[in-house]
Design a protein around this motif. Structure first.
Motif, short mmCIF file in Angstrom:
data_model
loop_
_atom_site.label_atom_id
_atom_site.label_comp_id
_atom_site.label_asym_id
_atom_site.label_seq_id
_atom_site.Cartn_x
_atom_site.Cartn_y
_atom_site.Cartn_z
N THR A 157 49.29 9.33 13.00
CA THR A 157 49.99 9.87 14.17
C THR A 157 51.41 10.26 13.82
N LEU A 158 52.10 9.41 13.11
CA LEU A 158 53.47 9.70 12.70
C LEU A 158 53.53 10.91 11.78
N LEU A 159 52.61 10.96 10.84
CA LEU A 159 52.57 12.07 9.89
C LEU A 159 52.31 13.39 10.60
N SER A 160 51.35 13.43 11.49
CA SER A 160 51.04 14.69 12.17
C SER A 160 52.16 15.10 13.11
N ALA A 161 52.78 14.16 13.79
CA ALA A 161 53.87 14.51 14.71
C ALA A 161 55.09 15.02 13.95
N ASP A 162 55.43 14.37 12.84
CA ASP A 162 56.59 14.80 12.07
C ASP A 162 56.36 16.17 11.44
N VAL A 163 55.19 16.38 10.90
CA VAL A 163 54.90 17.67 10.27
C VAL A 163 54.88 18.77 11.31
N GLU A 164 54.32 18.50 12.46
CA GLU A 164 54.29 19.51 13.53
C GLU A 164 55.70 19.86 14.00
N ALA A 165 56.57 18.87 14.06
CA ALA A 165 57.95 19.12 14.48
C ALA A 165 58.68 19.99 13.46
N VAL A 166 58.46 19.73 12.19
CA VAL A 166 59.14 20.52 11.17
C VAL A 166 58.53 21.92 11.07
N GLU A 167 57.22 22.03 11.24
CA GLU A 167 56.60 23.36 11.23
C GLU A 167 57.15 24.24 12.34
N SER A 168 57.51 23.63 13.46
CA SER A 168 58.06 24.42 14.57
C SER A 168 59.46 24.94 14.25
N LEU A 169 60.10 24.36 13.25
CA LEU A 169 61.41 24.86 12.84
C LEU A 169 61.31 26.11 11.98
N THR A 170 60.22 26.27 11.25
CA THR A 170 60.10 27.41 10.35
C THR A 170 58.87 28.25 10.61
N GLY A 171 58.04 27.87 11.56
CA GLY A 171 56.82 28.60 11.84
C GLY A 171 56.99 29.59 12.99
N LEU A 172 55.89 29.89 13.65
CA LEU A 172 55.89 30.88 14.74
C LEU A 172 56.85 30.55 15.89
N PRO A 173 57.04 29.28 16.26
CA PRO A 173 58.01 29.02 17.33
C PRO A 173 59.43 29.48 16.98
N LEU A 174 59.75 29.53 15.69
CA LEU A 174 61.06 30.05 15.29
C LEU A 174 61.18 31.52 15.67
N GLY A 175 60.09 32.26 15.54
CA GLY A 175 60.09 33.68 15.92
C GLY A 175 60.36 33.87 17.39
N PHE A 176 59.80 32.99 18.23
CA PHE A 176 60.04 33.12 19.67
C PHE A 176 61.50 32.80 20.01
N ARG A 177 62.10 31.89 19.26
CA ARG A 177 63.52 31.59 19.51
C ARG A 177 64.42 32.72 19.04
N VAL A 178 64.05 33.41 17.97
CA VAL A 178 64.86 34.52 17.47
C VAL A 178 64.78 35.71 18.42
N ARG A 179 63.60 35.93 19.00
CA ARG A 179 63.46 37.07 19.93
C ARG A 179 64.45 36.94 21.05
#
Length: 179
Positions: A157-179
């Protein structure tokens, strides 16, 4: 059970305002405080995929800039209905129609840059983090897994939550924040 906790045949429960309860709360808060990783460390961890992240952010900025431009062109077309004579309206609006076509092509290119760049950088970063965390867990002694905080469920649980949080910093959610 301690005999000092018994009072008149009843168990004397410590109040939340007691010094023991305050110490327990402080210990729990100290355990919960995990320092956040600086963004520079996360970007360094991306490595070669930084280029893909930048490519995705450029595409996201381009797609985000198109929406106001399309609004300006739409306003110009509406204005032309009131200002330009009816027999000239098609000729005047042809230029604007071609500009809409260019914006559509720009949107396709921008969305391709977003999809390729940000999804690759986010998924590769997640893969690197999972591999590093899992290899770190494998390096631990067997007694480390006996602790209640290090059960299989807690660790996954910790591993998946941490990785998901970091992926949101450089993945597709970053694109929505840049728009």
């Amino acid at each position: 059970m301690d005999l000092s906790q018994l009072e008149n045949g009843k168990l004397n429960q410590p109040d939340d305002d007691s010094p023991d309860a305050d110490e327990d709360k402080e210990e729990e808060e100290e355990e919960e405080k995990i320092p956040a990783a600086p963004m520079s460390t996360i970007w360094k961890f991306l490595g070669r995929d930084t280029l893909f992240a930048v490519m995705g952010m450029i595409g996201s900025a381009a797609v985000g800039a198109l929406s106001p431009c399309e609004s300006i062109l739409t306003a110009q077309i509406v204005t032309n209905f009131y200002v330009v004579p009816a027999d000239e309206i098609v000729e005047v609006n042809k230029v604007i129609i071609y500009q809409f076509l260019y914006f559509a092509l720009g949107s396709i290119v921008g969305n391709l840059l977003i999809g390729i760049g940000l999804s690759r950088s986010g998924s590769n970063l997640g893969k690197k983090m999972r591999n590093n965390a899992f290899s770190s867990m494998l390096d631990r002694s067997m007694g480390w897994y006996d602790d209640a905080e290090h059960t299989t469920g807690e660790l996954t649980t910790l591993l998946s939550a941490d990785v998901e949080a970091v992926e949101s910093l450089t993945g597709l959610p970053l694109g929505f924040r840049v728009r």
